[in-house]
Design a protein around this motif. Structure first.
Motif: not given
Ligand code: HEM
Ligand code: SF4
Lengths: 403, 63
Positions: A232-254
């Protein structure tokens, strides 16, 4: 005012969203082991030099046990992704951490990520079409940056993407520095936990073709797998790690690439630069967020300074990534830089598990944007872009673009 | 050029495979790197050096 004379507040505020605070260069030069005051009011030791940050991140004596009674609290509200109880359920170090990492890591290999490329490309194309249909100016953050990584990680985990607004809120509360109060955070985390527990129970009853179902299928700890709570905690961790960082990085990169039109033109002229360009924006991300905290279980020396046991260290990878002793012309963006051993994904045993995924997503976004919207430009001057405040992950509030 | 991966240091981040897919691969069951060509040809040397330089686990040794 010299950085030595007073206790700096951390995170250090910066005026422009894409530019580093002036203090970083000063700290690297004059005060590589600095005292800082965190949003909680507690003090910590800030490291800004490349060699120090890399050494500490790879050194297991610097643990992630931010729950220790004498560890500095990051946020006044407690909790948060680094120091809540959940963080203790996934093993922090040694063989047990390695075991967890290898169980989950098989899902994030470079080969698997390359296999996801065509479907990622399709998702990105669809999202860009929708943004274009909405007319210019559009917000690249809301139209592309956030939804793409969420669709991808939801698909891998077997989590319904329709619930993505709830995930965003739950992960924001987990990544809180100063935005939310304690009660709200606790309530959100309890809800998130319950949601994921329900999903895992559902998959145990009716397995699907996804990461969580396969983790369950390995069996419990006796069979070399994970406990239910760990899944359960792995699922939560991956969901958080897997979207917020990359999502923000897409905007910053562009934004970084459009801030100087010449950069976009070079990429249009030679798309082979996409891979190194992505790495260079990761290196130069001045708005990377909090950095990585570590708790020191025994006395150790860094850059000639003795750190007593019980010290909380904050590694600023973003400051380290601009260290002139590690990178030639460190302040300049060089889209061809190679090798580029930046620390945006950390280093050592905890180095980002999802980095092949993040890299693939960033490369796909850039490739599709260059191909579909070659005339893309920022719809506001780069200096007017605004930072997201109060969270441990840095980002831009909106990324207004025209084409 | 000889290429060795220290499995204990490898954290399975896959940088080597992204940069030099002809020389490195990752095991399907745990993501740990394996060397496909222990003595790669000269056309691969730049990519292998880049992979070794950026490997987050400092797990790639070149001899
Ligand atoms: C641009 C995007 C990303 C950045 C900048 C980033 C950054 C980082 C950093 C710096 C760490 C090290 C944490 C530490 O040492 O304490 C980390 C760990 C981690 N990341 Fe990422 N990450 C990104 C995307 C992702 C994605 C897409 C996933 C996939 C689901 C992911 C999953 C993880 C996990 C599971 C860990 C913990 C690994 C461990 O403790 O062994 N990350 N990330
Ligand atoms: S880059 Fe290094 S840590 Fe990552 S898979 Fe290759 S050898 Fe392992």
């Amino acid at each position: 005012m010299s950085v030595n004379e007073q206790v700096l507040r951390y995170p250090i505020p910066s005026d422009a969203a894409l530019d580093p605070p002036a203090e970083w260069a000063e700290l690297r030069k004059e005060c590589p082991v600095a005292h800082v005051k965190l949003p909680s009011g507690d003090t910590a030791t800030l490291l800004t030099r490349y060699d120090d940050v890399k050494q500490v991140l790879a050194d297991p004596r610097f643990t992630r046990q931010l729950t220790a009674p004498d560890a500095a609290r990051l946020s006044a509200e407690g909790g948060g992704v680094f120091s809540n109880e959940m963080a203790t359920i996934i093993p922090d170090g040694g063989e047990e951490h390695q075991h967890w990492r290898r169980l989950v890591g098989r899902w994030f290999t470079a080969k698997r990520m390359s296999a996801l490329r065509p479907s990622m490309t399709e998702i990105a194309e669809g999202l860009i079409d929708e943004m274009v249909a909405g007319g210019a100016p559009g917000d690249l953050r809301a139209s592309l940056g956030f939804p793409l990584p969420v669709y991808v990680i939801c698909d891998m985990l077997g989590v319904p993407a329709e619930d993505r607004d709830r995930f965003s809120y739950w992960s924001d509360t987990l990544l809180n520095l100063t935005r939310y109060g304690k009660e709200e955070i606790d309530a959100a985390q309890a809800e998130f936990f319950q949601y994921m527990s329900g999903l895992v129970a559902g998959k145990r009853a009716a397995p699907g073709d996804d990461l969580l179902s396969e983790l369950i299928a390995v069996g419990g700890p006796e069979e070399g797998g994970l406990s239910d709570l760990q899944i359960v905690v792995t699922g939560m961790g991956l969901l958080v790690a897997g979207h917020e960082t990359t999502a923000n990085m897409i905007g910053k990169m562009v934004s970084m690439l459009l801030a100087d039109r010449g950069r976009w033109e070079s990429l249009l002229a030679d798309p082979k630069l996409i891979r190194t360009a992505v790495e260079e924006t990761l290196r130069l991300d001045a708005n990377a967020g909090f950095g990585l905290p570590r708790y020191l279980g025994e006395e150790t020396e860094v850059s000639g300074t003795v750190l007593p046991r019980g010290t909380t260290v904050v590694c600023s990878m973003a400051a380290a990534n601009r260290d002139e002793s590690a990178f030639e012309a460190a302040g300049e963006m060089d889209l061809t830089r190679s090798p580029n051993p930046h620390l945006a994904f950390g280093a050592g045993a905890h180095s980002c598990l999802g980095q092949a995924l993040a890299r693939t997503e960033l490369q796909v976004v850039l490739e599709v944007l260059l191909r579909k919207l070659p005339t893309l430009e920022l719809a506001v001057p780069a200096g007017e872009l605004e930072r997201v405040e109060g969270l441990a992950v840095g980002g831009l509030r909106t990324v207004p673009v025209r084409w | 050029m000889k290429v060795i991966v220290d499995e204990d240091k490898c954290c399975g981040a896959g940088q080597c495979v992204l940069i030099a897919p002809e020389v490195f691969d990752q095991r399907d069951d745990d993501g740990i790197a394996v060397v496909l060509q222990a003595e790669p040809g000269a056309d691969q040397h730049d990519a292998v050096r880049e992979a070794a330089a950026v490997c987050p686990g400092a797990a790639i040794e070149l001899g």
